[in-house]
Motif scaffolding. Structure first.
Motif, PDB file in Angstrom:
ATOM      1  N   ALA A   1       0.819  -1.217   0.000  1.00 56.20           N
ATOM      2  CA  ALA A   1       0.000   0.000   0.000  1.00 56.20           C
ATOM      3  C   ALA A   1       0.859   1.278   0.000  1.00 56.20           C
ATOM      4  CB  ALA A   1      -0.953  -0.007   1.185  1.00 56.20           C
ATOM      5  N   PHE A   2       2.157   1.137   0.306  1.00 51.58           N
ATOM      6  CA  PHE A   2       3.054   2.320   0.303  1.00 51.58           C
ATOM      7  C   PHE A   2       3.378   2.819  -1.102  1.00 51.58           C
ATOM      8  CE2 PHE A   2       5.060   0.851   4.558  1.00 51.58           C
ATOM      9  CZ  PHE A   2       4.087   1.550   5.260  1.00 51.58           C
ATOM     10  N   ILE A   3       3.151   1.994  -2.114  1.00 53.77           N
ATOM     11  CA  ILE A   3       3.453   2.415  -3.494  1.00 53.77           C
ATOM     12  C   ILE A   3       2.540   3.589  -3.864  1.00 53.77           C
ATOM     13  CG2 ILE A   3       3.233   1.707  -5.938  1.00 53.77           C
ATOM     14  CD1 ILE A   3       5.679   0.468  -4.766  1.00 53.77           C
ATOM     15  N   PRO A   4       3.143   4.702  -4.309  1.00 52.01           N
ATOM     16  CA  PRO A   4       2.319   5.867  -4.637  1.00 52.01           C
ATOM     17  C   PRO A   4       1.311   5.534  -5.754  1.00 52.01           C
ATOM     18  CG  PRO A   4       4.686   6.363  -4.819  1.00 52.01           C
ATOM     19  CD  PRO A   4       4.570   4.905  -4.591  1.00 52.01           C
ATOM     20  N   LYS A   5       0.105   6.037  -5.592  1.00 50.58           N
ATOM     21  CA  LYS A   5      -0.925   5.790  -6.617  1.00 50.58           C
ATOM     22  C   LYS A   5      -0.590   6.614  -7.855  1.00 50.58           C
ATOM     23  CE  LYS A   5      -3.344   3.200  -3.909  1.00 50.58           C
ATOM     24  NZ  LYS A   5      -2.986   1.811  -4.052  1.00 50.58           N
ATOM     25  N   ASN A   6      -0.865   6.072  -9.011  1.00 51.67           N
ATOM     26  CA  ASN A   6      -0.659   6.762 -10.292  1.00 51.67           C
ATOM     27  C   ASN A   6       0.757   7.321 -10.436  1.00 51.67           C
ATOM     28  OD1 ASN A   6      -3.439   6.333 -10.777  1.00 51.67           O
ATOM     29  ND2 ASN A   6      -3.885   8.126  -9.512  1.00 51.67           N
ATOM     30  N   SER A   7       1.743   6.505 -10.085  1.00 54.34           N
ATOM     31  CA  SER A   7       3.142   6.912 -10.232  1.00 54.34           C
ATOM     32  C   SER A   7       3.462   7.201 -11.705  1.00 54.34           C
ATOM     33  CB  SER A   7       4.044   5.787  -9.707  1.00 54.34           C
ATOM     34  OG  SER A   7       5.360   5.999 -10.121  1.00 54.34           O
ATOM     35  N   GLN A   8       4.172   8.301 -11.946  1.00 54.20           N
ATOM     36  CA  GLN A   8       4.582   8.634 -13.315  1.00 54.20           C
ATOM     37  C   GLN A   8       5.758   7.761 -13.750  1.00 54.20           C
ATOM     38  OE1 GLN A   8       2.768  10.876 -15.315  1.00 54.20           O
ATOM     39  NE2 GLN A   8       1.456  10.539 -13.529  1.00 54.20           N
ATOM     40  N   LYS A   9       6.471   7.234 -12.762  1.00 52.32           N
ATOM     41  CA  LYS A   9       7.619   6.374 -13.060  1.00 52.32           C
ATOM     42  C   LYS A   9       7.158   4.913 -13.087  1.00 52.32           C
ATOM     43  CE  LYS A   9      11.043   9.072 -10.427  1.00 52.32           C
ATOM     44  NZ  LYS A   9      11.802   8.993  -9.157  1.00 52.32           N
ATOM     45  N   PRO A  10       7.948   4.045 -13.739  1.00 55.94           N
ATOM     46  CA  PRO A  10       7.596   2.621 -13.659  1.00 55.94           C
ATOM     47  C   PRO A  10       7.723   2.099 -12.223  1.00 55.94           C
ATOM     48  CG  PRO A  10       9.657   2.948 -14.880  1.00 55.94           C
ATOM     49  CD  PRO A  10       9.110   4.302 -14.589  1.00 55.94           C
ATOM     50  N   VAL A  11       6.938   1.083 -11.908  1.00 59.43           N
ATOM     51  CA  VAL A  11       6.998   0.441 -10.586  1.00 59.43           C
ATOM     52  C   VAL A  11       7.633  -0.935 -10.784  1.00 59.43           C
ATOM     53  CG1 VAL A  11       5.577  -0.505  -8.713  1.00 59.43           C
ATOM     54  CG2 VAL A  11       4.925   1.663  -9.798  1.00 59.43           C
TER      55      VAL A  11
END
Lengths: 158, 431
Positions: B66-76
């Motif tokens: 859940a810590f992953i930022p939502k709608n990240s502009q960078k690849p995950v």
């Protein structure tokens, strides 16, 4: 002396480079390819790898010096990597190492004069349930006994 | 789930490194189910299951995702940690070798949940054959439309790669692993930023242990309550306990979180060879401070073990019988940290070396009066003063053995000093 990659190695490296967003990330896999081809990573290969990965040669040197699996000189045909960590130590790793010392006349890091064997004492290889154990080149051999060690040395030494 | 109540063991026993075998266990049904759910729903299911990281740190898995930022502009990125190098730990080897497809299925579900389209499996370089098995299973999955473009016929794309390490324990620490994966030496990074914000290639990254991810498909398949109910209040499900050292049946045992340590040693691992008495046990890999025989009724649960000053870590149990010389045992443990210190932080680089030297000297007949105090003080001075927990572990282990077995250390010291003075040339001359 110069170092050249074989055609096969080049093909493998080309594919490896596609796996990462930058070339430098392929450093470990590419060095594994070089070592597989040559048996160790000769100093002459360092500038070549640096060129492929588009980094200064010192960055390759730094990596080679950090990771124990990258060999920088030729070793024996049979690399006896005997685990000395706690679980193997509890089940007699010291005896196995001593047996090899006496039988082959080599200690940690040394190679027999006929270039058949190199002994390296290593830390935990993740095979504690088969302690004491060693890695012979790529393969794990567990539940070592004096007889089993004699057998390995006898069979491989011919 | 099989008749005997185990979850991953039947997969290992039935060679689920091969797709046709895994299909018999409803292989990839959980991934199909997850890909129909929303990303948040998947994360919520994992959170409710109380699945905690099984690599060592024990952080709640769903919360980490859940810590992953939502709608990240960078690849995950998703990174699987199979660097398994903590002495006493050998469970992931079985999962990646013989239950490979459940790991791949877990990778699909986790990647979908966090929005990753690339996953790297970082495996220790010594695991040559296990790495080959993963490569083969990945190929099978690509050929069957399970990985690559349009995973399982959906619009989700995912590439999975194996990345071999090259012999460095420190690369099991997640930020060292990320540096290693970037082609650098494996030096841990300062946190924050945490990998979920800035990890691999400075992009949001989740690093999870092999076993943790392997439990995700059965959780999605059977529901989070099923998994949570098997474990303890804050730690769900089952896990693999590795047991080695002086036991009759060393090996891996998949049992509920909270199984008592005594039961592990005397029932599952068949007790100590020759009916010898127990002297000491390490409950969670060499970095977990040791326990005395009067402490083994503790349940193997992260919170219960933390309460008595040790940790569940990787659940690698190392058993020592009555004949074990604990000064030697401590030396074998410390020698490991000295060998594996990445040398970035001075307290760890120098401290582990000093500890090792003192112990080697004690064991070769050169013991000095103040050795035990020195070991303790050096341990103390490393603790809390380094970037990563390797130095902390060395310090805790040194202090742990002395705290729990001071009598044995003192007896060894006085015996050794007495022997030394009896042999000293000056004394001989005087008598």
């Amino acid at each position: 002396m110069s170092f050249e990659l074989t055609k096969e190695s080049k093909l493998v490296i080309d594919e490896l480079l596609t796996r990462y967003p930058n070339k430098r990330a392929a450093a470990l896999p590419v060095l594994h390819v070089v070592q597989k081809q040559h048996g160790y990573i000769p100093a002459e290969a360092e500038p070549l790898v640096a060129e492929i990965l588009e980094v200064p040669p010192v960055k390759i040197r730094e990596v080679l010096m950090f990771y124990t699996l990258f060999l920088q000189k030729e070793i024996g045909k049979n690399h006896l990597q005997v685990c000395r960590s706690v679980s193997c130590w509890l089940r007699g790793a010291d005896r196995i190492i001593k047996q090899i010392n006496e039988k082959l006349g080599i200690h940690d890091g040394e190679t027999t004069s006929d270039k058949q064997f190199t002994l390296t004492e290593v830390e935990c290889l993740g095979d504690c349930e088969h302690a004491p154990m060693m890695q012979l080149n790529d393969d794990y051999i567990g539940d070592l006994t004096a007889e089993k060690v004699d057998e390995i040395i006898g069979k491989k030494g011919q | 789930m099989s008749k005997n109540g185990k979850i991953l063991t039947p997969l290992i026993e039935n060679d689920c490194n091969l797709l046709e075998n895994y299909k018999k266990f409803k292989g990839y049904e959980a991934a199909k189910k997850a890909l129909k759910m929303s990303q948040d729903e998947v994360i919520e299911e994992v959170q409710k299951s109380n699945l905690r990281g099984l690599g060592g740190a024990g952080f709640p898995t769903g919360r980490k995702w859940a810590f992953i930022p939502k709608n990240s502009q960078k690849p995950v990125y998703l990174v699987i940690n199979c660097d398994e190098s903590e002495p006493g730990t050998f469970k992931d080897k079985y999962i990646v070798s013989s239950a490979t497809h459940v790991l791949i299925e877990g990778i699909i579900i986790a990647s979908y949940a966090i929005g990753a389209h690339t996953c790297y499996i970082y495996i220790r370089g010594e695991y040559v054959e296990p790495a080959r098995r993963i490569e083969a299973a990945i190929k099978e999955a690509y050929d069957a439309g399970i990985l690559g473009k349009k995973v399982l016929g959906t619009d989700f794309n995912l590439d999975v790669y194996v990345h071999r390490g090259a012999g460095a324990y420190i690369c099991g620490e997640e930020t060292a692993l990320l540096n290693s994966l970037e082609g650098k030496k494996g030096w841990p990074r300062m946190k924050p930023p945490f990998p979920a914000i800035e990890g691999l290639f400075r992009c949001p990254t989740i690093v999870n242990n092999v076993e943790t991810i392997a439990y995700v498909p059965p959780i999605i398949q059977n529901g989070p309550k099923w998994f949570a109910d098997m474990g303890t209040e804050r730690s769900g499900g089952m896990r693999f306990y590795g047991i080695s050292g002086n036991v009759n049946k060393p090996g891996i045992y998949e049992l509920p979180v909270g199984t008592p340590l005594r039961e592990m040693i005397y029932e599952h691992a068949g007790g100590i060879p020759g009916g010898k008495a127990l002297k000491c046990v390490v409950p969670g890999g060499v970095s977990a401070p040791p326990l005395r025989p009067d402490e083994i009724d503790v349940p193997m649960d992260p919170d219960a073990l933390a309460k008595i000053g040790t940790m569940i870590g990787s659940a690698g149990i190392i058993v020592m019988d009555e004949d074990t010389n604990l000064v030697e045992m401590l030396m074998a443990s410390i020698r490991f940290y000295h060998h594996e210190s990445c040398a970035q932080c001075t307290p760890c680089r120098e401290g582990t070396g000093w500890l090792d030297k003192i112990l080697q000297r004690m064991l070769s007949g050169g013991a000095r009066e103040r050795d035990i105090d020195d070991l303790y003080e050096i341990g103390d001075s490393i603790f809390g003063n380094t970037i990563c927990p390797l130095g902390d572990s060395a310090g805790m282990v040194a202090k742990g053995y002395i705290d729990k077995f001071r009598g044995e250390f003192e007896a060894y010291l006085s015996k050794s000093i007495a022997a030394k003075s009896a042999n000293s040339p000056e004394l001989k001359k005087a008598s």
